[in-house]
Design a protein around this motif. Structure first.
Motif, short mmCIF file in Angstrom:
data_model
loop_
_atom_site.label_atom_id
_atom_site.label_comp_id
_atom_site.label_asym_id
_atom_site.label_seq_id
_atom_site.Cartn_x
_atom_site.Cartn_y
_atom_site.Cartn_z
N GLY A 52 -6.80 -5.22 10.60
CA GLY A 52 -6.21 -6.34 9.88
C GLY A 52 -4.94 -5.89 9.18
O GLY A 52 -4.86 -4.75 8.71
N ILE A 53 -3.94 -6.73 9.13
CA ILE A 53 -2.69 -6.37 8.46
C ILE A 53 -2.13 -7.62 7.79
O ILE A 53 -2.01 -8.69 8.41
N PHE A 54 -1.83 -7.49 6.49
CA PHE A 54 -1.40 -8.62 5.67
C PHE A 54 -0.20 -8.20 4.81
O PHE A 54 -0.05 -7.01 4.48
N THR A 55 0.62 -9.17 4.44
CA THR A 55 1.79 -8.92 3.61
C THR A 55 1.39 -9.11 2.15
O THR A 55 1.67 -10.14 1.53
N ILE A 56 0.76 -8.10 1.59
CA ILE A 56 0.28 -8.22 0.20
C ILE A 56 1.42 -7.94 -0.78
O ILE A 56 1.45 -8.47 -1.89
N HIS A 57 2.40 -7.12 -0.37
CA HIS A 57 3.62 -6.91 -1.14
C HIS A 57 4.82 -7.27 -0.26
O HIS A 57 4.69 -7.37 0.96
N TYR A 58 5.99 -7.41 -0.89
CA TYR A 58 7.17 -7.84 -0.13
C TYR A 58 8.31 -6.82 -0.16
O TYR A 58 9.36 -7.07 0.44
N PHE A 59 8.13 -5.69 -0.83
CA PHE A 59 9.20 -4.70 -0.90
C PHE A 59 8.61 -3.30 -0.66
O PHE A 59 7.41 -3.07 -0.86
N THR A 60 9.49 -2.39 -0.24
CA THR A 60 9.08 -0.99 -0.05
C THR A 60 10.06 -0.08 -0.78
O THR A 60 11.22 -0.45 -1.03
N ASN A 61 9.58 1.11 -1.07
CA ASN A 61 10.40 2.12 -1.73
C ASN A 61 10.24 3.43 -0.97
O ASN A 61 9.13 3.96 -0.83
N ALA A 62 11.33 3.96 -0.46
CA ALA A 62 11.28 5.19 0.33
C ALA A 62 11.44 6.43 -0.52
O ALA A 62 11.32 7.55 -0.01
#
Length: 856
Positions: A52-62
């Motif tokens: 299962g894969i869901f968009t629980i957050h909308y940003f990423t930090n590298a």
């Protein structure tokens, strides 16, 4: 399938060598991943693991890249989307429910691995490879560095957004792993050549875009703005909508795109375009994560009230705090009820939440406290009541996409059941290939516990049915998602919509917003497109003379039929008024009075002459011809009456022939009198014997002969091509002239020409006799009468040709009356004056010039 399966070893090796392998050795555990795998946010072991894969957050930090060691792993950042967490836990609930069933996968325990894609393509691809390879960083293969064909999961539920779903579908498709999305609506994902293993329980944007275009047209909005997410979802969805809108005749003033990671200047530009536009309706093909940025920017300097048309964000309760969108309309998947889900979601304590990083974040964010003992933050003390929360996680009143997650999970379970189970039992030990699940998914057809039918068409899409959603104010002033209608794409065109309640428009108003580039052109005008602008921008041009348009926004005006003419508004053709010289017309009455007066004068003169028929002045002027002339003049006056009234077949033939014959009779009498006067003078010459040829019999015969010629001309005219009633539509556009067509123009001009010839002949003879030495020379008066007669008829010709309508007939009557009055006055007035007022002059001596008299 064989070709694709053969690519699995190659792709596995490619992933290991490019994405973090260290190399291969000959001993066991020959390969190890360089980086640690991304851990699922929720997981549970089982006989078969569903991804299962869901968009629980909308940003990423590298993180910071120092270029001296391996780059840090991507981490999800930003605030949590409680609604997406709700979806992820709905998948958990569905799997636990399936595990408790005895009719579906009996004796089989399903597990799950649920990831957070952070709406990021890289995170989605990384999760996709982990679905293929599993979480073990070491590979227990002694001869090679790639794993077997069997994947770690047989199928995947997700992702939410279209862009990561596209990347995930390309990754999973290589391995044949079926993917069932509950939220990715991009029409591009229906292409089975590019995405062969992709399925979804949410209708494609192709259906939604067509439904939106039809709704916009249905509500009468033809001038709109468009804004979209600069993603595959937004770009593909808007392209599909714009194509459908063009087919519906809808014009788009602007189409702008933005994405949440783009510079703020881009967002400001989009907001300024919206503020400056004249379109009052805006269609937003925007992802739920992008929508708050646009609304926050617009709130800084609010534009005029806008009617928002939404897509997937329309059912997102997180956005209900934006009153700027009050009255928004859009389509959402139908609501549903999932028994037991609310209890499952609320069965969460601080102790349970602290065991999961994602639930810890949810708990701390919801109650503004810390479960981990962070300094500076209030510690959670166990008094927090999750049942008192009012947020998208706990809200089960609008189970729309939640039900689609439920359906997707059950679809995979049914496909797995079809592969490993027979009529009696299910085999745990069977090695399941993703391609077997894929083939079985194409055939699934079942009904969920809550009564929804689940199946897929050849493109992996479900049937399209939507609820029409409206954002309406509740009594407490908060916005609420209300269903006001339904749309079913399977219904015939024009019957797709079914309204169930009233719509609340912009700002909660009851009157619908108007959004047009140009106001509608009223009947009587036509649309003329403005150069260089869309077809919805036009000027309203009045219809040309003789044309109408009887509906609003006519493209062209149409000519009225020949016997019709537009009204003042030019929106209807009315029968043209029929014009002719009628009896009740002022002009008709006037001419009738003059005609009867002339006839009465003729009768009076006849009576005077008859009473004094033995008097010298009557006898000296050929009394027989005088009475015949008075009779013909009476007929001339009366024949003018045949020209008055509505033309008919008989009146047309009668008016011209009677006029021609009576006038010839009249001129023949005058000509006879003139010749007699002239010959009488010749007869007084010595040795002349001329008068024996001009006696009464010869006079009667000459009048008869002259008249007979005209009768023959008239008979030939009536026989060959007689006059006929005619509706003259050429000379006057706005009315019909009822007149008598000449039939044969040669016949008409032959009649007039013959009259003119006799009149000219009479004038010549009278002119020659004008100075005869009689005390009362009738030739003088005949000369004057013929002069008037010829003048009248010479001026008649151009006046007749140029006179419009009923005045043509009036000119003809005037010519008849004027020439008749000229004859009766010039010839008979002097005689009547002597008879009545100068009886002493009515003697033979006086006529012979033997008595001198005063000039008259």
């Amino acid at each position: 399938m064989q070709i694709t399966s053969s690519l699995v070893p190659f792709v596995s090796v490619l992933w290991m060598t490019v994405f973090s392998p260290v190399g291969c050795k000959a001993n066991p555990i020959s390969c190890r991943m360089l980086a640690e795998p991304q851990m699922p946010v929720f997981s549970m072991n089982g006989d078969f693991i569903i991804g299962g894969i869901f968009t629980i957050h909308y940003f990423t930090n590298a993180g910071q890249n120092t270029y001296t060691k391996l780059p840090p792993q991507l981490q999800c950042t930003g605030s949590m989307d409680f609604r997406q967490l709700h979806f992820a836990r709905a998948m958990e609930f569905a799997i636990r429910e399936i595990n408790n069933r005895t009719d579906l996968l009996p004796g089989i325990t399903l597990g799950y691995q649920i990831y957070d894609s952070c709406s990021d393509v890289q995170m989605a691809i990384k999760a996709g490879f982990q679905f293929e390879n599993g979480l073990d960083p070491a590979f227990n293969e002694t001869s090679s560095c790639y794993k077997s064909v069997a994947a770690a999961v047989p199928a995947v539920v997700g992702d939410s957004a279209s862009t990561p779903s596209i990347s995930l579908a390309r990754t999973l498709g290589v391995f044949g792993i079926p993917q069932v999305s509950y939220y990715a609506t991009c029409a591009c994902l229906s292409d089975k050549r590019e995405f062969p293993t992709f399925f979804r329980t949410v209708p494609s944007d192709e259906h939604q875009a067509a439904a939106l275009a039809r709704m916009v047209k249905y509500l009468g909005w033809i001038w709109i703005g468009a804004v979209r997410s600069d993603t595959d979802y937004g770009n593909y969805g808007m392209a599909t909508f714009l194509k459908a809108a063009q087919e519906e005749g809808i014009c788009v003033e602007y189409s702008e795109a933005y994405f949440r990671t783009q510079p703020r200047s881009k967002l400001e530009k989009v907001a300024n375009v919206i503020r400056r536009s004249t379109a009052r309706v805006i269609v937003a093909f925007v992802q739920a994560g992008d929508m708050p940025l646009l609304l926050d920017e617009l709130a800084r300097e609010p534009p005029p009230p806008l009617q928002w048309i939404g897509t997937s964000w329309i059912i997102n309760a997180n956005l209900l705090r934006y009153n700027i969108c009050a009255g928004a309309l859009g389509f959402g998947v139908p609501r549903s009820v999932i028994p037991g889900l609310r209890e499952f979601l609320l069965d969460l304590s601080p102790a349970q939440a602290s065991k999961s990083s994602i639930l810890t974040e949810f708990w701390e964010s919801s109650f503004s406290c810390s479960l981990k003992g962070r300094t500076g933050v209030r510690q959670c003390d166990g008094s927090e009541d999750i049942r008192a929360l009012q947020n998208p996680y706990t809200d089960t009143s609008q189970l729309r996409n939640t039900n689609l997650v439920y359906e997707a999970t059950y679809a995979i379970a049914h496909a797995l059941h079809g592969v490993i189970c027979n009529e009696t039992e299910c085999a745990k030990t069977i090695k399941v290939s993703p391609w077997q699940i894929f083939n079985q998914l194409k055939r699934v057809n079942f009904t969920t516990n809550n009564g929804y039918q689940v199946n897929f068409d050849s493109n992996g899409d479900p049937a399209a049915a939507f609820e029409l959603i409206n954002w309406q104010f509740k009594k407490d002033g908060a916005l609420d998602i209300v269903t006001v209608g339904y749309f079913d794409s399977s219904k015939p065109r024009g019957q797709e919509f079914r309204m169930s309640s009233a719509i609340s428009w912009v700002g909660g108003q009851t009157e619908m917003t108007v959004s047009v580039c140009s106001e509608s052109c009223p009947p009587g005008t036509r649309k003329a497109v403005q150069k260089g602008r869309p077809v919805c921008c036009y000027d309203c041009i009045p219809c040309a003379e003789g044309e109408i348009s009887n509906k609003t926004d006519s493209v062209d005006c149409v000519h009225c039929p020949p016997e019709f003419w537009p009204n003042i508004k030019q929106d209807i053709c009315l029968p043209k008024p029929v014009e002719f010289l009628s009896w009740d017309d002022t002009l008709g009455i006037t001419l009738t009075v003059f005609s009867i007066t002339g006839a009465f004068m003729s009768v009076c003169v006849t009576a005077v002459f008859y009473k004094h028929r033995t008097s010298p002045i009557v006898r000296a002027n050929n009394s027989e011809l005088s009475f015949l002339l008075l009779f013909s003049l009476t007929l001339c006056f009366l024949c003018s009456l045949t020209f008055i009234g509505q033309p008919s077949e008989w009146s047309c033939m009668l008016r011209h022939t009677v006029f021609g014959i009576t006038f010839v009779l009249c001129i023949s009498c005058v000509l006879g009198k003139t010749i007699v006067v002239l010959m009488a003078f010749r007869a007084t010459l010595p040795g002349s014997n001329v008068m024996k040829w001009f006696g009464p019999p010869q006079q009667r015969l000459s009048v008869l002969a002259f008249t007979l010629i005209q009768v023959i001309i008239c008979v030939l005219w009536l026989k060959i091509s007689p006059p006929f009633p005619l509706k003259n539509l050429r000379h006057h556009k706005e009315r019909i002239i009822l007149e008598c067509g000449l039939g044969s123009a040669i016949g008409f001009w032959a009649v007039l020409g013959y009259i003119g010839f006799l009149a000219l002949l009479c004038f010549i003879f009278a002119f020659l006799a004008r100075k005869l030495p009689d005390n009362f020379n009738e030739a003088k008066f005949i000369t004057f009468s013929m002069l008037i007669f010829c003048a009248v008829w010479i001026t008649f010709i151009p006046a007749y040709i140029s006179s419009p309508g009923k005045f043509t007939v009036a000119v003809e009557i005037f010519a008849i009356l004027a020439s008749s009055f000229g004859l009766i006055i010039c010839i008979f007035a002097p005689k009547c004056f002597i008879i009545v007022f100068r009886p002493e002059h009515n003697t033979k001596k006086h006529l012979m010039g033997k008595v001198h008299s005063k000039a008259l």
